[in-house]
Design an enzyme around this catalytic site. Structure first.
Site, mmCIF file in Angstrom:
data_model
loop_
_atom_site.group_PDB
_atom_site.id
_atom_site.type_symbol
_atom_site.label_atom_id
_atom_site.label_comp_id
_atom_site.label_asym_id
_atom_site.label_seq_id
_atom_site.Cartn_x
_atom_site.Cartn_y
_atom_site.Cartn_z
ATOM 1 C CB ALA A 107 41.749 28.371 21.985
ATOM 2 N N GLY A 108 42.992 30.106 25.558
ATOM 3 C CA GLY A 108 43.917 30.009 25.836
ATOM 4 C C GLY A 108 44.230 31.268 26.486
ATOM 5 C CE LYS A 109 43.502 39.108 25.279
ATOM 6 N NZ LYS A 109 45.613 39.497 24.935
ATOM 7 C CD GLU B 139 42.012 48.474 45.368
ATOM 8 O OE1 GLU B 139 40.863 48.952 44.103
ATOM 9 O OE2 GLU B 139 42.728 47.873 45.401
ATOM 10 C CB CYS C 91 45.344 44.816 46.423
ATOM 11 S SG CYS C 91 44.752 44.592 44.400
ATOM 12 C CB SER D 23 50.681 46.458 36.688
ATOM 13 O OG SER D 23 49.453 46.406 37.912
ATOM 14 C CG HIS E 183 48.550 40.375 45.580
ATOM 15 N ND1 HIS E 183 47.172 40.783 45.582
ATOM 16 C CD2 HIS E 183 48.427 41.122 44.876
ATOM 17 C CE1 HIS E 183 46.154 41.248 44.833
ATOM 18 N NE2 HIS E 183 47.000 42.132 44.029
ATOM 19 C CE LYS F 119 50.104 30.213 33.630
ATOM 20 N NZ LYS F 119 50.472 29.965 32.331
ATOM 21 C CG ASN G 274 42.569 41.111 41.899
ATOM 22 O OD1 ASN G 274 42.677 40.781 42.696
ATOM 23 N ND2 ASN G 274 42.878 42.062 40.328
#
Length: 433
Positions: free
Chosen positions: A35-37, A86, A120, A212, A251, A256, A311
């Site tokens: 939970a919360g991932k 893209e 992006c 990334s 962006h 997070k 996204n």
């Protein structure tokens, strides 16, 4: 002779996102993860997605036509149309040429601009192109449209919850309420393989997750420093810093992702090498703690769309701008500087800024972002997985008629009707009511 344009920037904005979403809490339970991932780890609440009725051309057709109808702009008044994306469904034919279908009734085919692609970052490059055209001797007095957006799809597994879909259409014009500060720009580019799409037979990217994140932070650090240097040298702002910016829109592939490694002076880490600082988790925690107040004031208001849609690749930073205009009143924005950080893997990044020089209330009213987000339909993770399996199965299909129900789409949405024996695509539109 056309008089030189002043205060060039964004006069109006429209956005489009699909009518259905999957809840990230329910997706956590369905995927059997802790939970919360997705909700805490990624900072995501909901994720938009497309079925086999929508592709990059259809979503761009939808947002442009919606923009023109909503703001009562004539296609005859457009002299440039730039697309940043893209999401590629053809290695030769641009999405921009598909959008020219909308210009047929007006008889205006004298429209410059094509697609710009680098992960992006394409939307920002498209915006720069349009603004620089208007600021040049090539400008003929007409307006420009900039379209930026993508369908972000990942293979089943840990990356899939960081998908989404959204596209934005912006009107570039003189005397804009959001005036681009032309000389104030910092750019960073380098060769890196953090996120890329070498497999032409699949929608899915190849991703080096840790690289990334590091690449994003390195690009942010360098673009920010170059932007600050421009403030000092080109705008004569002595001792420029984060305090020189009122709002900072990032962006945000997930909420997070925006990071603040340079937002505060944490002296105990001053001897750490710059390159080492990008992966130092202790340093990261320290900066997050000391920059909480600045982040809440300058950046949090821009995360509404990212949290609820996911996204949007090239559209991400502009959905952040749309969120900011939704969350902060026009009166509070007057005279303020809004900086944007745009990042595209590979990598290309820029930090640049707008000065608010006019009323943004009409843009916020036209966007109606919160109500539109609330009007969507939630589907189960099981149905979501079935739809993703259908997209994967029919990607690059030949002589194909999509199976999904068009009645599930928002009114006024363009959709794929069929792909013929030569891969030519035909589109329809759902009724406005």
């Amino acid at each position: 002779m056309v008089a030189r344009a002043e205060n060039i920037g964004i006069r109006a904005i429209e956005v489009y996102f699909p009518s259905r979403y999957v809840d990230q809490v329910e997706l956590e339970q369905h995927d059997g993860v802790s939970a919360g991932k997705y909700t805490i780890g990624l900072g995501q609440s909901k994720m938009a997605f497309c079925d086999d009725r929508e592709d990059i051309s259809s979503v761009c057709l939808t947002v442009v036509q919606s923009f023109m109808e909503k703001y009562n702009v004539s296609y005859s008044d457009i002299g440039r149309l730039e697309v940043g994306t893209e999401t590629i469904i053809d290695k030769s034919k641009s999405t921009k040429t598909v959008l020219m279908k909308l210009f047929e009734e007006s008889g205006n085919f004298n429209v410059e601009g094509i697609d710009t692609t680098n992960a992006c970052y394409g939307g920002t490059s498209a915006l720069f192109n349009a603004c620089q055209w208007m600021d040049s001797s090539a400008w003929d007095g007409r307006l420009a449209l900039v379209v930026a957006g993508d369908i972000a799809v990942y293979a089943s597994g840990n990356a899939r919850p960081s998908g989404g879909c959204g596209v934005v259409c912006m009107l570039v014009a003189p005397d804009a309420p959001l005036a681009l500060e032309f000389p104030l720009r910092g750019t960073f580019m380098e060769n890196t393989y953090d996120f890329y799409k070498p497999n032409m037979s699949s929608e899915f990217p190849t991703v080096d997750g840790p690289l990334s994140v590091t690449s994003y932070v390195r690009a942010l650090d360098n673009a920010y420093l170059a932007y600050i240097d421009a403030l000092e040298k080109r705008a004569a702002e002595s001792a420029a810093s984060l305090d020189s910016v009122d709002y900072l829109v990032f962006h945000s592939p997930y909420t997070k992702q925006p990071r603040c490694p340079q937002f505060a002076d944490v002296q105990q880490f001053k001897d750490i090498a710059r390159e080492d600082s990008y992966t130092n988790k202790v340093l990261e925690k320290a900066f997050i703690n000391v920059s909480k107040q600045a982040f809440a004031a300058k950046t949090k208001p821009s995360l509404l769309a990212a949290s609820n849609i996911g996204n949007m690749y090239t559209g991400s930073v502009f959905f952040g701008l749309a969120s900011l205009l939704t969350e902060v009143s026009s009166a509070d924005l007057q005279g303020k500087r809004i900086a944007l950080f745009s990042y595209g893997s590979g990598c290309a990044a820029s930090m640049y800024s707008f000065r608010v020089r006019g009323n943004t209330e009409e843009i916020a009213k036209a966007l109606d972002l919160k109500a539109r987000l609330d009007s969507r339909t939630k589907i189960s993770p099981v149905e979501f997985e079935q739809i993703m399996a259908l997209r994967e199965k029919t990607h690059n299909a030949l002589e194909y008629e999509p199976q999904s129900d068009v009645s599930k789409l928002f009114p006024g949405t363009f959709y794929l009707q069929k792909i013929d024996s030569m891969w030519r695509r035909a589109y329809g539109r759902t009724p406005l009511n």
